[in-house]
Design an enzyme around this catalytic site. Structure first.
Site, PDB file in Angstrom:
ATOM      1  N   THR A  18      54.161 111.796 -45.791  1.00 54.33           N
ATOM      2  CA  THR A  18      55.133 111.487 -46.840  1.00 54.33           C
ATOM      3  C   THR A  18      56.417 110.881 -46.278  1.00 54.33           C
ATOM      4  O   THR A  18      57.271 110.441 -47.044  1.00 54.33           O
ATOM      5  CB  THR A  18      55.475 112.776 -47.619  1.00 54.33           C
ATOM      6  OG1 THR A  18      55.777 113.804 -46.668  1.00 54.33           O
ATOM      7  CG2 THR A  18      54.317 113.220 -48.488  1.00 54.33           C
ATOM      8  N   GLY A  19      56.572 110.843 -44.950  1.00 49.64           N
ATOM      9  CA  GLY A  19      57.804 110.330 -44.338  1.00 49.64           C
ATOM     10  C   GLY A  19      57.750 108.822 -44.112  1.00 49.64           C
ATOM     11  O   GLY A  19      56.782 108.145 -44.484  1.00 49.64           O
ATOM     12  N   CYS A 154      60.523 104.037 -30.561  1.00 50.74           N
ATOM     13  CA  CYS A 154      60.459 102.667 -31.092  1.00 50.74           C
ATOM     14  C   CYS A 154      61.274 101.661 -30.255  1.00 50.74           C
ATOM     15  O   CYS A 154      60.839 100.526 -30.030  1.00 50.74           O
ATOM     16  CB  CYS A 154      60.926 102.640 -32.539  1.00 50.74           C
ATOM     17  SG  CYS A 154      62.274 103.779 -32.907  1.00 50.74           S
ATOM     18  N   GLN A 181      69.944  99.244 -33.664  1.00 47.67           N
ATOM     19  CA  GLN A 181      68.741  99.806 -34.253  1.00 47.67           C
ATOM     20  C   GLN A 181      68.847  99.946 -35.773  1.00 47.67           C
ATOM     21  O   GLN A 181      69.841 100.470 -36.291  1.00 47.67           O
ATOM     22  CB  GLN A 181      68.457 101.181 -33.617  1.00 47.67           C
ATOM     23  CG  GLN A 181      68.330 101.087 -32.105  1.00 47.67           C
ATOM     24  CD  GLN A 181      67.920 102.373 -31.417  1.00 47.67           C
ATOM     25  OE1 GLN A 181      68.201 102.538 -30.243  1.00 47.67           O
ATOM     26  NE2 GLN A 181      67.237 103.279 -32.116  1.00 47.67           N
ATOM     27  N   GLY A 185      64.713 103.635 -38.557  1.00 46.32           N
ATOM     28  CA  GLY A 185      64.427 104.391 -37.332  1.00 46.32           C
ATOM     29  C   GLY A 185      64.878 105.834 -37.432  1.00 46.32           C
ATOM     30  O   GLY A 185      64.454 106.680 -36.652  1.00 46.32           O
ATOM     31  N   GLU A 207      68.567 109.294 -27.790  1.00 44.94           N
ATOM     32  CA  GLU A 207      67.886 107.991 -27.716  1.00 44.94           C
ATOM     33  C   GLU A 207      68.049 107.327 -26.347  1.00 44.94           C
ATOM     34  O   GLU A 207      67.108 106.745 -25.812  1.00 44.94           O
ATOM     35  CB  GLU A 207      68.453 107.078 -28.819  1.00 44.94           C
ATOM     36  CG  GLU A 207      67.600 105.875 -29.131  1.00 44.94           C
ATOM     37  CD  GLU A 207      66.433 106.177 -30.058  1.00 44.94           C
ATOM     38  OE1 GLU A 207      66.181 107.356 -30.362  1.00 44.94           O
ATOM     39  OE2 GLU A 207      65.759 105.221 -30.462  1.00 44.94           O
ATOM     40  N   HIS A 247      64.569  96.732 -34.475  1.00 44.41           N
ATOM     41  CA  HIS A 247      65.526  97.105 -33.439  1.00 44.41           C
ATOM     42  C   HIS A 247      65.724  95.889 -32.529  1.00 44.41           C
ATOM     43  O   HIS A 247      64.754  95.272 -32.071  1.00 44.41           O
ATOM     44  CB  HIS A 247      64.994  98.270 -32.604  1.00 44.41           C
ATOM     45  CG  HIS A 247      64.907  99.569 -33.366  1.00 44.41           C
ATOM     46  ND1 HIS A 247      65.406  99.751 -34.634  1.00 44.41           N
ATOM     47  CD2 HIS A 247      64.377 100.770 -32.999  1.00 44.41           C
ATOM     48  CE1 HIS A 247      65.193 101.000 -35.029  1.00 44.41           C
ATOM     49  NE2 HIS A 247      64.558 101.639 -34.051  1.00 44.41           N
TER      50      HIS A 247
HETATM   51  N1  LIG Z   1      61.225 106.013 -37.980  1.00 41.80           N
HETATM   52  C1  LIG Z   1      60.872 105.387 -36.866  1.00 41.80           C
HETATM   53  O1  LIG Z   1      61.136 104.177 -36.675  1.00 41.80           O
HETATM   54  C2  LIG Z   1      60.124 106.128 -35.775  1.00 41.80           C
HETATM   55  C3  LIG Z   1      59.652 105.379 -34.696  1.00 41.80           C
HETATM   56  C4  LIG Z   1      58.934 106.011 -33.675  1.00 41.80           C
HETATM   57  C5  LIG Z   1      58.710 107.372 -33.766  1.00 41.80           C
HETATM   58  N2  LIG Z   1      59.192 108.094 -34.813  1.00 41.80           N
HETATM   59  C6  LIG Z   1      58.884 109.525 -34.848  1.00 41.80           C
HETATM   60  O2  LIG Z   1      57.897 109.741 -35.871  1.00 41.80           O
HETATM   61  C7  LIG Z   1      58.095 111.034 -36.464  1.00 41.80           C
HETATM   62  C8  LIG Z   1      58.290 110.847 -37.970  1.00 41.80           C
HETATM   63  O3  LIG Z   1      59.472 110.075 -38.194  1.00 41.80           O
HETATM   64  P1  LIG Z   1      59.917 109.596 -39.645  1.00 41.80           P
HETATM   65  O4  LIG Z   1      60.973 108.599 -39.385  1.00 41.80           O
HETATM   66  O5  LIG Z   1      58.746 109.240 -40.463  1.00 41.80           O
HETATM   67  O6  LIG Z   1      60.548 110.961 -40.248  1.00 41.80           O
HETATM   68  P2  LIG Z   1      60.670 111.410 -41.774  1.00 41.80           P
HETATM   69  O7  LIG Z   1      60.802 110.233 -42.665  1.00 41.80           O
HETATM   70  O8  LIG Z   1      61.747 112.444 -41.779  1.00 41.80           O
HETATM   71  O9  LIG Z   1      59.256 112.133 -42.097  1.00 41.80           O
HETATM   72  C9  LIG Z   1      58.916 113.414 -41.575  1.00 41.80           C
HETATM   73  C10 LIG Z   1      57.538 113.839 -42.093  1.00 41.80           C
HETATM   74  O10 LIG Z   1      57.221 115.132 -41.540  1.00 41.80           O
HETATM   75  C11 LIG Z   1      56.986 116.071 -42.597  1.00 41.80           C
HETATM   76  N3  LIG Z   1      57.513 117.387 -42.238  1.00 41.80           N
HETATM   77  C12 LIG Z   1      58.805 117.749 -42.087  1.00 41.80           C
HETATM   78  N4  LIG Z   1      58.884 119.058 -41.779  1.00 41.80           N
HETATM   79  C13 LIG Z   1      57.608 119.518 -41.737  1.00 41.80           C
HETATM   80  C14 LIG Z   1      57.026 120.808 -41.503  1.00 41.80           C
HETATM   81  N5  LIG Z   1      57.789 121.872 -41.251  1.00 41.80           N
HETATM   82  N6  LIG Z   1      55.670 120.906 -41.532  1.00 41.80           N
HETATM   83  C15 LIG Z   1      54.900 119.850 -41.802  1.00 41.80           C
HETATM   84  N7  LIG Z   1      55.397 118.599 -42.062  1.00 41.80           N
HETATM   85  C16 LIG Z   1      56.733 118.453 -42.010  1.00 41.80           C
HETATM   86  C17 LIG Z   1      57.729 115.510 -43.799  1.00 41.80           C
HETATM   87  O11 LIG Z   1      57.156 116.037 -44.981  1.00 41.80           O
HETATM   88  P3  LIG Z   1      57.992 116.208 -46.357  1.00 41.80           P
HETATM   89  O12 LIG Z   1      58.093 114.847 -46.982  1.00 41.80           O
HETATM   90  O13 LIG Z   1      57.141 117.145 -47.129  1.00 41.80           O
HETATM   91  O14 LIG Z   1      59.329 116.752 -45.997  1.00 41.80           O
HETATM   92  C18 LIG Z   1      57.478 114.030 -43.618  1.00 41.80           C
HETATM   93  O15 LIG Z   1      56.164 113.717 -44.045  1.00 41.80           O
HETATM   94  C19 LIG Z   1      59.303 111.657 -35.755  1.00 41.80           C
HETATM   95  O16 LIG Z   1      58.853 112.492 -34.716  1.00 41.80           O
HETATM   96  C20 LIG Z   1      60.043 110.446 -35.210  1.00 41.80           C
HETATM   97  O17 LIG Z   1      60.837 110.748 -34.088  1.00 41.80           O
HETATM   98  C21 LIG Z   1      59.879 107.498 -35.841  1.00 41.80           C
END
Ligand SMILES: NC(=O)c1ccc[n+]([C@@H]2O[C@H](COP(=O)([O-])OP(=O)(O)OC[C@H]3O[C@@H](n4cnc5c(N)ncnc54)[C@H](OP(=O)(O)O)[C@@H]3O)[C@@H](O)[C@H]2O)c1
Length: 355
Positions: A18-19, A154, A181, A185, A207, A247
């Site tokens: 969902t994120g 990223c 960035q 992100g 970071e 980025h």
């Molecule tokens: N954004 C980027 O560009 C990027 C790039 C590389 C790596 N990452 C990494 O990828 C990961 C996700 O990033 P994101 O940007 O997508 O974050 P995000 O938008 O905050 O999404 C987090 C996801 O994890 C779920 N979640 C949160 N707490 C949880 C729990 N206690 N148990 C199970 N699920 C849980 C959330 O569900 P709900 O919706 O139910 O809260 C949501 O689906 C992170 O580790 C981040 O560092 C991100």
């Protein structure tokens, strides 16, 4: 495309679907030739709901209908899947990912929890796909039927992909890198409008350390399960800027054998990466695109190059302090996250780690 004979598509789960990154996975896997999303998970907040209603969809294109109907599950290792793509926050991934690996799943993680852990490969297929050779020993040492592989941060992805061809050709010794960035992100909802609009935030927690350490791991070598990071001095400064996706990295490099700008351009343009990384469903036509215009690359114009899988490099010129300067753009939620991780999974299949 790699000549892989599969008996039907491999069922996959997206953890944290969902994120911001989870949604990218769901969309990218919509018509994937090898993988089919059978399960999506979320936190307590969304678990039990129907995906299309529980998820605050933030991408421009609609979610795939088939996934929209799925019920969001808890992230527990009893899911109908062989590969799990983890887009969980690092703190949650730390507990959850080994449980999945122990239960026999191949975990392809975007989280930082295990990127620097002993025995866990951190991989970009075109940079160091050979680091998957650690996996047999990972399984034996941990007693896992499954496995964990990780994709880099990223921003690291953009830097490592830019430096790899140059390192092979000229030996990279020192790097100064300043990042600009995009806000996606930071995940969803991320940084507040009042903080980022008309502004730059010169701090992203953890970071700079990740960018420095992960780049050396990616450009380093392995012996057995042991990793020997490349001995490159990297000084990184990271900034959040009011761009949605993409980025941008401003990079200065010192080499063992300093190339001219034109020599560096030829090396970057000609880079194909190892043979195993070519011809996968997500392999881009070109790993690196070089732009020769004086004002490119730009995130809005270049982040989607080759479906967001190529890194675009430009402004390659002499540096008055080190040897060369350049600017790179990487799509952070595609190549820098979901698409990069999907390509890792494709390489795992191509190398026979997942059947
Ligand atoms: N954004 C980027 O560009 C990027 C790039 C590389 C790596 N990452 C990494 O990828 C990961 C996700 O990033 P994101 O940007 O997508 O974050 P995000 O938008 O905050 O999404 C987090 C996801 O994890 C779920 N979640 C949160 N707490 C949880 C729990 N206690 N148990 C199970 N699920 C849980 C959330 O569900 P709900 O919706 O139910 O809260 C949501 O689906 C992170 O580790 C981040 O560092 C991100």
């Amino acid at each position: 495309m790699a000549d892989i004979q599969l008996k039907g598509k491999i069922p996959v789960a997206v953890l944290g679907a969902t994120g911001a990154v989870g949604q990218r996975f769901v969309k990218l896997l919509e018509n994937h030739p090898w993988f089919e999303v059978t399960t999506v998970t979320g936190s307590e907040r969304t678990s039990g709901g129907v995906y299309s209603e529980a998820c605050r969809w933030v991408l421009d294109e609609d979610p795939p209908e088939a996934v929209g109907h799925l019920t969001v599950q808890d992230s527990e290792p009893n899911l109908e899947a062989r590969i799990v793509f983890s887009a969980l926050p690092a703190g949650i991934a730390k507990d959850v990912e080994p449980q999945f690996a122990k239960a026999g799943y191949a975990v392809c993680s975007n989280a930082s929890a295990y990127r620097q852990a002993a025995g866990v490969p951190l991989v970009i297929p075109e940079v160091n796909g050979d680091h998957f050779d650690m996996l047999e020993q990972q399984r034996a040492a941990q007693g896992w039927d499954g496995l964990i592989v990780t994709s880099p941060n990223c921003t690291t992805t953009g830097l490592a992909m830019t430096l790899k061809p140059l390192d092979l050709a000229f030996g990279v010794r020192q790097v100064f890198v300043t990042s600009m960035q995009g806000v996606s992100g930071a995940g969803y909802p991320g940084v507040s409008f009042l903080d980022i609009h008309d502004n730059i935030i010169p701090y992203i927690g953890g970071e700079e350390e990740k960018l420095q350490a992960e780049t050396c791991l990616l450009l380093g070598r392995i012996e057995g399960t042991e990793r020997f990071p490349a001995e490159i001095g990297i000084s990184a400064q990271t900034n959040r800027v009011p761009v949605i996706d993409g980025h941008t990295l401003s990079i200065a490099v010192k080499f063992d054998r300093a190339p001219t700008a034109e020599e560096a351009i030829l090396v970057l343009e000609g880079y194909e990466g190892p043979a195993a990384a070519r011809g996968l469903p997500s392999s881009p036509e070109k790993v690196i695109i070089v732009r020769r215009e004086v004002d490119r690359p730009q995130p809005r114009r270049d982040r989607n190059a080759n479906h967001g899988m190529s890194v675009t490099v430009g402004r390659i010129r002499k540096c008055p302090l080190l040897d060369l300067r350049m600017v790179s753009v990487v799509h952070n939620t595609l190549r820098g996250a979901a698409s990069g991780s999907i390509m890792n999974a494709e390489l795992l299949v191509a190398k026979g780690y997942v059947k």
